[in-house]
Design a protein around this motif. Structure first.
Motif, mmCIF file in Angstrom:
data_model
loop_
_atom_site.group_PDB
_atom_site.id
_atom_site.type_symbol
_atom_site.label_atom_id
_atom_site.label_comp_id
_atom_site.label_asym_id
_atom_site.label_seq_id
_atom_site.Cartn_x
_atom_site.Cartn_y
_atom_site.Cartn_z
ATOM 1 N N PRO A 234 0.805 -1.231 0.000
ATOM 2 C CA PRO A 234 0.000 0.000 0.000
ATOM 3 C C PRO A 234 0.837 1.280 0.000
ATOM 4 O O PRO A 234 0.463 2.260 -0.638
ATOM 5 C CB PRO A 234 -0.811 -0.117 1.289
ATOM 6 N N ARG A 235 1.965 1.267 0.684
ATOM 7 C CA ARG A 235 2.789 2.471 0.758
ATOM 8 C C ARG A 235 3.243 2.938 -0.636
ATOM 9 O O ARG A 235 3.339 4.123 -0.906
ATOM 10 C CB ARG A 235 4.009 2.165 1.634
ATOM 11 N N VAL A 259 -3.416 -5.644 3.629
ATOM 12 C CA VAL A 259 -3.548 -4.580 4.638
ATOM 13 C C VAL A 259 -2.904 -5.005 5.953
ATOM 14 O O VAL A 259 -2.393 -4.192 6.692
ATOM 15 C CB VAL A 259 -5.030 -4.175 4.826
ATOM 16 N N ARG A 272 4.465 -0.972 8.939
ATOM 17 C CA ARG A 272 3.919 -1.079 7.587
ATOM 18 C C ARG A 272 4.024 0.232 6.803
ATOM 19 O O ARG A 272 3.738 0.273 5.604
ATOM 20 C CB ARG A 272 2.464 -1.542 7.655
ATOM 21 N N TYR A 274 2.071 2.842 6.705
ATOM 22 C CA TYR A 274 0.837 3.544 6.336
ATOM 23 C C TYR A 274 -0.142 3.406 7.484
ATOM 24 O O TYR A 274 0.005 2.498 8.324
ATOM 25 C CB TYR A 274 0.213 2.984 5.040
ATOM 26 N N ARG A 276 -4.415 3.347 8.659
ATOM 27 C CA ARG A 276 -5.661 2.852 8.087
ATOM 28 C C ARG A 276 -6.242 3.863 7.097
ATOM 29 O O ARG A 276 -6.725 3.494 6.026
ATOM 30 C CB ARG A 276 -6.658 2.601 9.224
ATOM 31 N N GLU A 278 -4.666 6.127 5.288
ATOM 32 C CA GLU A 278 -3.903 6.141 4.023
ATOM 33 C C GLU A 278 -4.244 4.908 3.176
ATOM 34 O O GLU A 278 -4.337 4.997 1.946
ATOM 35 C CB GLU A 278 -2.393 6.195 4.317
ATOM 36 N N TYR A 279 -4.434 3.798 3.830
ATOM 37 C CA TYR A 279 -4.834 2.590 3.097
ATOM 38 C C TYR A 279 -6.191 2.807 2.436
ATOM 39 O O TYR A 279 -6.391 2.489 1.258
ATOM 40 C CB TYR A 279 -4.887 1.387 4.047
ATOM 41 N N ARG A 282 -6.365 4.516 -0.878
ATOM 42 C CA ARG A 282 -6.113 3.637 -2.050
ATOM 43 C C ARG A 282 -7.377 2.847 -2.412
ATOM 44 O O ARG A 282 -7.694 2.650 -3.581
ATOM 45 C CB ARG A 282 -4.971 2.659 -1.764
ATOM 46 N N THR A 297 -7.061 -9.211 -0.078
ATOM 47 C CA THR A 297 -6.057 -8.768 0.888
ATOM 48 C C THR A 297 -5.492 -9.918 1.705
ATOM 49 O O THR A 297 -5.964 -11.058 1.600
ATOM 50 C CB THR A 297 -6.662 -7.679 1.805
#
Ligand code: 5AD
Ligand code: SF4
Length: 448
Positions: A234-235, A259, A272, A274, A276, A278-279, A282, A297
């Motif tokens: 995700p980052r 995730v 991780r 990021y 929640r 920021e995730y 996406r 996921t």
């Protein structure tokens, strides 16, 4: 030594590594056999992502402790890299231990084995190139893997991969595209781009392409009908990737975006990189795309310090995203990883309880989502035929399994098959993990 047997554990990267190892061995004059009993050389390509995966190879090796006389044993892959020469002590009948970063040296290692070498190793991670070989022997006649990046530069607190596969090495876009064109010429319909983190792909040549640019270019290769990619982090996942999918139907409308947890404080402890929120940004890109993009996921339950409230956050995330499918795991302690140092390890029974609740919730979501497809017409790429059920096995662009019957071709026979073609299928039934339907054949169309 003339014959070899190989068994592969773990992820698609490992499966593809084995295809390259097999190709290399065959090019050296070895013949692959289907059973270890028939082989002079027995290879295990191993996975160490969780303790259970790691134990499998030692069980296999134990089976041959007594009756393995005359055979040569080799351990490849992630357990080999992680345990190194300790494997020779634990399983003295093993003569070769090599991690994936050393496969370019396989021909040399084989020469050493042939010469009677008893402790042949390939354990250096000091390698700035991805393993490329012209000898890959692909298992599937329609779908081909292409590695675009090897290794991982992240440091997730639970994960062995940076230790087993080393630092990131990207291939040049030119070499990836040449391989894609060659595969199209050979008749492959689907390409799957592989890497531990494909989103951090960076073309080492002067072209300097990022992942979205590469994805677009692979989607334009003549003759390739489907392109998938895995795995994303995700980052490093940027909106350009979604725009590329929106722009070209050859790029499959499915994104696997692990995730791991729905709690920002657990994500921080996992390192991780990021939150929640920021995730979810996406996820919003995907939900707002023009095409219907399915999202899957990975989740770990019972990471050290995960409270009941953290776990509730993960359950709420499932409702919010409505994943099409997920892989879920109980946290497993791994050697070298920083999470070993964390306090408050969660009890095994509690991890099991959380896993069961999570899986039950996801099952209900999948039943609901899949049921919504009943009555729709989907394009299925036909991968095989199931003798037991009398159904063709298809897969949609969204990566759903769609099994179906065909009114004019109930079964393959006399050169007639649907395998390798794409069919329109009306969905008539839905389960938690697959769809079933009937091929739509226009009345005016007498072709199969
Ligand atoms: N314990 C449990 N699950 C793990 N994974 C990776 N490391 C561990 C571990 N130590 C899971 C993650 C990852 C998937 C491939 O395996 O969810 O995305
Ligand atoms: Fe297993 Fe990870 Fe190695 Fe793949 S990269 S084989 S999942 S440990």
């Amino acid at each position: 030594m003339q014959t070899f047997y190989i068994e592969t554990f773990g992820c698609q990267m490992n499966a593809h590594d084995s295809e390259k190892v097999v190709g290399t061995l065959v090019a050296q004059g070895y013949r692959q056999v289907p059973k270890p009993e028939e082989a002079d050389l027995v290879l295990y390509n191993t996975c160490s992502i969780r303790d259970k995966a790691e134990q499998k190879v030692f069980h296999r090796l134990d089976d041959f402790k007594r009756n393995g006389k005359g055979k040569v044993f080799g351990v490849l892959g992630c357990v080999a890299q992680q345990e190194g020469e300790k494997i020779f002590d634990r399983a003295p009948h093993v003569s070769m231990v090599a991690g994936s970063a050393s496969y370019a040296k396989l021909p040399e290692m084989l020469v050493q084995l042939e010469a009677g070498g008893r402790r042949v190793t390939g354990l250096s991670l000091d390698n700035d190139q991805a393993f490329e070989t012209p000898f890959t022997k692909r298992d599937n006649p329609h779908r081909a893997y292409i590695t675009i990046i090897e290794g991982c530069d992240k440091a997730c607190a639970y994960c062995v991969v940076p230790f087993t596969r080393g630092p990131e090495r990207s291939r040049t876009s030119e070499s990836v595209l040449n391989e894609a064109r060659e595969l199209a010429r050979m008749g492959y319909a689907e390409i799957q781009l592989l890497g531990q983190n494909v989103n951090s792909y960076r073309d080492p040549s002067s072209a300097g392409w990022d992942f979205a640019r590469l994805l677009r270019a692979v989607g334009e290769v003549d003759g390739i009908r489907r392109v998938r990619f895995t795995t994303s982090h995700p980052r490093d996942f940027v909106k350009d990737i979604i725009d590329a999918i929106d722009d070209n139907p050859v790029l499959c409308n499915h994104v696997h975006l692990p995730v791991q947890s729905g709690s920002s404080s657990v994500l921080a402890r996992m390192q991780r990189l990021y939150t929640r929120e920021e995730y979810m940004r996406r996820i919003d890109w995907m939900k707002n795309a023009r095409r219907d993009i399915t999202i899957t996921t990975d989740i770990i339950v019972g990471f050290p310090g995960e409270t009941e409230a953290d776990f509730e956050d993960t359950l709420a995330l499932l409702d919010e995203v409505e994943y099409d499918s997920l892989f879920s795991f109980k946290y497993s302690r791994r050697p070298n990883t920083s999470a070993l140092e964390l306090a408050d390890h969660v009890a095994e029974e509690e991890k099991s309880r959380r896993l069961a609740i999570l899986q039950e919730k996801q099952r209900a979501i999948q039943i609901r989502r899949n049921s919504a497809s009943v009555g729709t017409i989907e394009e299925a790429f036909v991968e095989g035929y199931n003798q037991a059920t009398g159904q063709w096995i298809g897969r949609t662009s969204e990566n759903r399994t769609l099994n179906f019957v065909h009114p004019q071709l109930a079964a393959p026979g006399e050169g007639a098959t649907l395998v390798g073609s794409t069919r329109s299928v009306r969905v008539t039934r839905a389960g938690p993990n697959s769809l079933a339907g009937e091929a739509v054949v226009p009345v005016s169309d007498d072709r199969l």
